[in-house]
Scaffold this motif. Sequence first.
Motif, mmCIF file in Angstrom:
data_model
loop_
_atom_site.group_PDB
_atom_site.id
_atom_site.type_symbol
_atom_site.label_atom_id
_atom_site.label_comp_id
_atom_site.label_asym_id
_atom_site.label_seq_id
_atom_site.Cartn_x
_atom_site.Cartn_y
_atom_site.Cartn_z
ATOM 1 N N SER A 194 0.857 -1.192 0.000
ATOM 2 C CA SER A 194 0.000 0.000 0.000
ATOM 3 C C SER A 194 0.887 1.233 0.000
ATOM 4 C CB SER A 194 -0.923 0.026 1.221
ATOM 5 O OG SER A 194 -1.775 -1.112 1.235
ATOM 6 N N ILE A 195 0.632 2.144 -0.922
ATOM 7 C CA ILE A 195 1.427 3.366 -1.034
ATOM 8 C C ILE A 195 0.568 4.543 -0.621
ATOM 9 C CG2 ILE A 195 2.695 4.885 -2.594
ATOM 10 C CD1 ILE A 195 3.390 2.514 -4.285
ATOM 11 N N ASP A 196 0.984 5.232 0.433
ATOM 12 C CA ASP A 196 0.312 6.451 0.875
ATOM 13 C C ASP A 196 1.292 7.605 0.799
ATOM 14 O OD1 ASP A 196 1.811 5.268 2.920
ATOM 15 O OD2 ASP A 196 0.742 6.412 4.464
ATOM 16 N N LEU A 197 1.002 8.577 -0.030
ATOM 17 C CA LEU A 197 1.878 9.724 -0.246
ATOM 18 C C LEU A 197 1.098 10.989 0.087
ATOM 19 C CD1 LEU A 197 3.331 8.576 -3.696
ATOM 20 C CD2 LEU A 197 4.375 8.290 -1.438
ATOM 21 N N HIS A 198 1.374 11.552 1.263
ATOM 22 C CA HIS A 198 0.666 12.737 1.728
ATOM 23 C C HIS A 198 1.670 13.862 1.944
ATOM 24 C CE1 HIS A 198 -2.620 9.862 3.448
ATOM 25 N NE2 HIS A 198 -2.636 9.943 2.134
ATOM 26 N N GLU A 199 1.534 14.898 1.145
ATOM 27 C CA GLU A 199 2.494 15.994 1.168
ATOM 28 C C GLU A 199 2.576 16.657 2.536
ATOM 29 O OE1 GLU A 199 3.055 19.485 -1.969
ATOM 30 O OE2 GLU A 199 1.421 19.910 -0.570
ATOM 31 N N GLU A 200 1.455 16.791 3.208
ATOM 32 C CA GLU A 200 1.417 17.520 4.475
ATOM 33 C C GLU A 200 2.336 16.903 5.522
ATOM 34 O OE1 GLU A 200 -1.963 19.302 7.553
ATOM 35 O OE2 GLU A 200 -2.527 17.978 5.900
ATOM 36 N N SER A 201 2.531 15.584 5.458
ATOM 37 C CA SER A 201 3.376 14.913 6.441
ATOM 38 C C SER A 201 4.861 15.246 6.252
ATOM 39 C CB SER A 201 3.172 13.405 6.356
ATOM 40 O OG SER A 201 3.565 12.911 5.083
ATOM 41 N N HIS A 202 5.233 15.850 5.128
ATOM 42 C CA HIS A 202 6.627 16.200 4.860
ATOM 43 C C HIS A 202 6.906 17.690 5.065
ATOM 44 C CE1 HIS A 202 6.398 12.261 2.967
ATOM 45 N NE2 HIS A 202 7.700 12.234 2.912
ATOM 46 N N LEU A 203 5.903 18.431 5.521
ATOM 47 C CA LEU A 203 6.072 19.867 5.735
ATOM 48 C C LEU A 203 6.391 20.146 7.200
ATOM 49 C CD1 LEU A 203 3.068 21.286 3.645
ATOM 50 C CD2 LEU A 203 5.417 20.873 2.904
ATOM 51 N N ASP A 204 7.294 21.095 7.417
ATOM 52 C CA ASP A 204 7.659 21.522 8.771
ATOM 53 C C ASP A 204 6.647 22.569 9.216
ATOM 54 O OD1 ASP A 204 8.786 22.254 11.142
ATOM 55 O OD2 ASP A 204 10.691 22.965 10.305
ATOM 56 N N MET A 205 5.506 22.093 9.702
ATOM 57 C CA MET A 205 4.421 23.004 10.049
ATOM 58 C C MET A 205 4.815 23.932 11.197
ATOM 59 S SD MET A 205 2.331 21.986 7.789
ATOM 60 C CE MET A 205 0.922 22.961 8.255
ATOM 61 N N ALA A 206 5.544 23.398 12.204
ATOM 62 C CA ALA A 206 5.945 24.224 13.348
ATOM 63 C C ALA A 206 6.904 25.315 12.905
ATOM 64 C CB ALA A 206 6.589 23.340 14.420
ATOM 65 N N GLY A 207 7.869 24.965 12.030
ATOM 66 C CA GLY A 207 8.809 25.975 11.538
ATOM 67 C C GLY A 207 8.125 27.041 10.714
ATOM 68 N N MET A 208 7.183 26.639 9.866
ATOM 69 C CA MET A 208 6.436 27.609 9.062
ATOM 70 C C MET A 208 5.633 28.540 9.949
ATOM 71 S SD MET A 208 5.243 24.878 6.167
ATOM 72 C CE MET A 208 3.845 25.866 5.691
ATOM 73 N N GLN A 209 4.979 27.967 10.977
ATOM 74 C CA GLN A 209 4.183 28.786 11.878
ATOM 75 C C GLN A 209 5.070 29.759 12.652
ATOM 76 O OE1 GLN A 209 0.693 28.581 12.133
ATOM 77 N NE2 GLN A 209 1.042 30.504 13.207
ATOM 78 N N ARG A 210 6.264 29.312 13.030
ATOM 79 C CA ARG A 210 7.172 30.183 13.763
ATOM 80 C C ARG A 210 7.618 31.376 12.903
ATOM 81 N NH1 ARG A 210 10.240 26.570 14.952
ATOM 82 N NH2 ARG A 210 11.908 26.804 13.402
ATOM 83 N N HIS A 211 7.953 31.121 11.642
ATOM 84 C CA HIS A 211 8.356 32.209 10.750
ATOM 85 C C HIS A 211 7.202 33.177 10.507
ATOM 86 C CE1 HIS A 211 12.374 30.936 9.906
ATOM 87 N NE2 HIS A 211 12.016 29.768 9.391
ATOM 88 N N LEU A 212 6.008 32.635 10.346
ATOM 89 C CA LEU A 212 4.856 33.509 10.099
ATOM 90 C C LEU A 212 4.553 34.377 11.302
ATOM 91 C CD1 LEU A 212 2.429 31.092 8.211
ATOM 92 C CD2 LEU A 212 3.635 33.060 7.265
ATOM 93 N N SER A 213 4.718 33.829 12.510
ATOM 94 C CA SER A 213 4.457 34.619 13.716
ATOM 95 C C SER A 213 5.441 35.771 13.865
ATOM 96 C CB SER A 213 4.517 33.709 14.953
ATOM 97 O OG SER A 213 5.825 33.179 15.130
ATOM 98 N N LEU A 214 6.622 35.617 13.249
ATOM 99 C CA LEU A 214 7.634 36.677 13.291
ATOM 100 C C LEU A 214 7.578 37.567 12.057
ATOM 101 C CD1 LEU A 214 10.659 34.585 14.653
ATOM 102 C CD2 LEU A 214 9.186 36.158 15.934
ATOM 103 N N GLY A 215 6.575 37.368 11.222
ATOM 104 C CA GLY A 215 6.431 38.193 10.022
ATOM 105 C C GLY A 215 7.353 37.799 8.891
ATOM 106 N N ARG A 216 7.918 36.606 8.941
ATOM 107 C CA ARG A 216 8.852 36.165 7.898
ATOM 108 C C ARG A 216 8.125 35.260 6.904
ATOM 109 N NH1 ARG A 216 13.356 34.104 12.275
ATOM 110 N NH2 ARG A 216 13.926 36.148 13.153
ATOM 111 N N ARG A 217 7.251 35.824 6.124
ATOM 112 C CA ARG A 217 6.435 35.038 5.203
ATOM 113 C C ARG A 217 7.280 34.419 4.092
ATOM 114 N NH1 ARG A 217 1.111 34.518 4.471
ATOM 115 N NH2 ARG A 217 0.374 33.822 2.429
ATOM 116 N N ILE A 218 8.275 35.151 3.622
ATOM 117 C CA ILE A 218 9.127 34.636 2.545
ATOM 118 C C ILE A 218 9.884 33.399 3.027
ATOM 119 C CG2 ILE A 218 11.093 35.137 1.058
ATOM 120 C CD1 ILE A 218 10.197 38.013 0.929
ATOM 121 N N ARG A 219 10.438 33.453 4.245
ATOM 122 C CA ARG A 219 11.153 32.303 4.790
ATOM 123 C C ARG A 219 10.214 31.113 4.986
ATOM 124 N NH1 ARG A 219 15.629 34.281 9.281
ATOM 125 N NH2 ARG A 219 16.729 35.772 7.936
ATOM 126 N N ALA A 220 8.999 31.413 5.433
ATOM 127 C CA ALA A 220 8.024 30.332 5.618
ATOM 128 C C ALA A 220 7.683 29.683 4.282
ATOM 129 C CB ALA A 220 6.766 30.880 6.284
#
Length: 473
Positions: free
Chosen positions: A51-77
């Motif tokens: 069985s092959i399950d390929l879910h893009e969301e599981s490979h994203l650093d959601m915590a890191g993206m949220q941290r950059h966005l909270s600091l106004g660093r949208r480009i880095r996110a």
Amino acid sequence: MADVSSTTTFLDLPLVLVIHIITLLTFSDAYNVCCLSREWMRERLWCFCASIDLHEESHLDMAGMQRHLSLGRRIRATKLKNVGRVRFCVMAEMAISRVQTPTLNSFSLQIAFTSKLKGQVNRWLSAALSKRVAEVSLDMADRDTTLPIHTDPYVVPSFFFEERTSIMIVRLSACVIRNECSFRGFSHLTSLALDGIKFRSNMNIDESFVGCPLLENLVIVSCFGILKIELGSGMERLTTLVVRDCEPIPNGIVLIGTSLEHFEYKGALIRFDFGGLDFLDSVIFNFIDTAYPYDHMETCYFLSGIYFPRAFAITTPAIKVLPWEFMFLRMPPINLPYVQRLTIKTSLEQFEMATILTLLRCATYLKHLIILPFNMSREMIEIHTRLYPYDDFPDGFWETGDDTAMPQLKIVEYGDFAGRLLDFKLLRFILHSSHNLEKVVLKLRLGTYPSQTQLQELMEEPVASRRVKILFH
């Protein structure tokens, strides 16, 4: 006591047994298991998963993206998200190209699709189909709510709709289907779910589109471009049909002579044409748009043909879809003689009472009544009250009850009981009319309780059944 050093751990299992275990896992789980042992990773035992399950969301650093966005660093996110998307594509390519099992139990792909990925996605899908996969799930929407990106429509390729005798389950989400495509070649398909599908032009969902002889479940959610849904006796195995939140279907839904057991509809009030549904056991209606007048054709006959269900639920925000005249002329446009369980979701406003009582009168053998709350906005209540000011009942109507209504009713569940005037009126009507009533369960609304005087008067209310017990929760 056995020597601890002599015990066998999971890592000590023979490779043959490990491979057998991996064949029962999805790709993600198999890869994580192989990470426990260098030998397993070196031997690429994850290649034996079925069985092959390929879910893009599981490979994203959601915590890191949220941290950059909270600091106004949208480009880095955004850059961090792009890195995760690239990592996912590399992993997906590896999984598809190296899995060695000749057949696949399932193939599930979730990715925020853009036109640049068309070649890769089609190649992955083609490779999965070549392994006679039994279950296919494609989700091309961006499920990342933290930093969503612009997605392009993914047109399901024509090779997907070729003769597919191995596929039993299909789930398509956020895709585009050409009108010339159909599932008629899926001879073993038992379940089909379409979510957020766009058809290129007005499309009829009929037996020429989903005419699979073994199809049992059909779910259509948030789809666009559907002209009509028409299913007949050719769908011999179809037992479940769910239609929710679709763009208004101009020519309505026609169900004639199917083996349908469960039907659920949520959306604008449209034309329904039902007939010969002898096996229909459960029906759920939730009309979002109830702006039609009482004497409109759709409102008069929306239940025409629904004769046999034993469980019926109407969860319309404003229950006003039955004409007032049918209430007192005793000529209801519906007949529900087999309904034993009735669920009504209502804000219990005056303009809804005629419909509620009509439903109770139509369900001659009703045994279980459930009343659920719906908090309608004050603005909507004023609008409906102004448009449908039917609030005059005969004198003494609520106090005397109706001997012809609910003769078999035994259980009443009343959720969010607030003790308003109409709450007590409806409850008294039920108590006065139901000669076989055994139990009434009142779930009191949090923070808004009836007064002790009201509750005491209710407990002392004359009732038609001597066996009835009123319970408070």
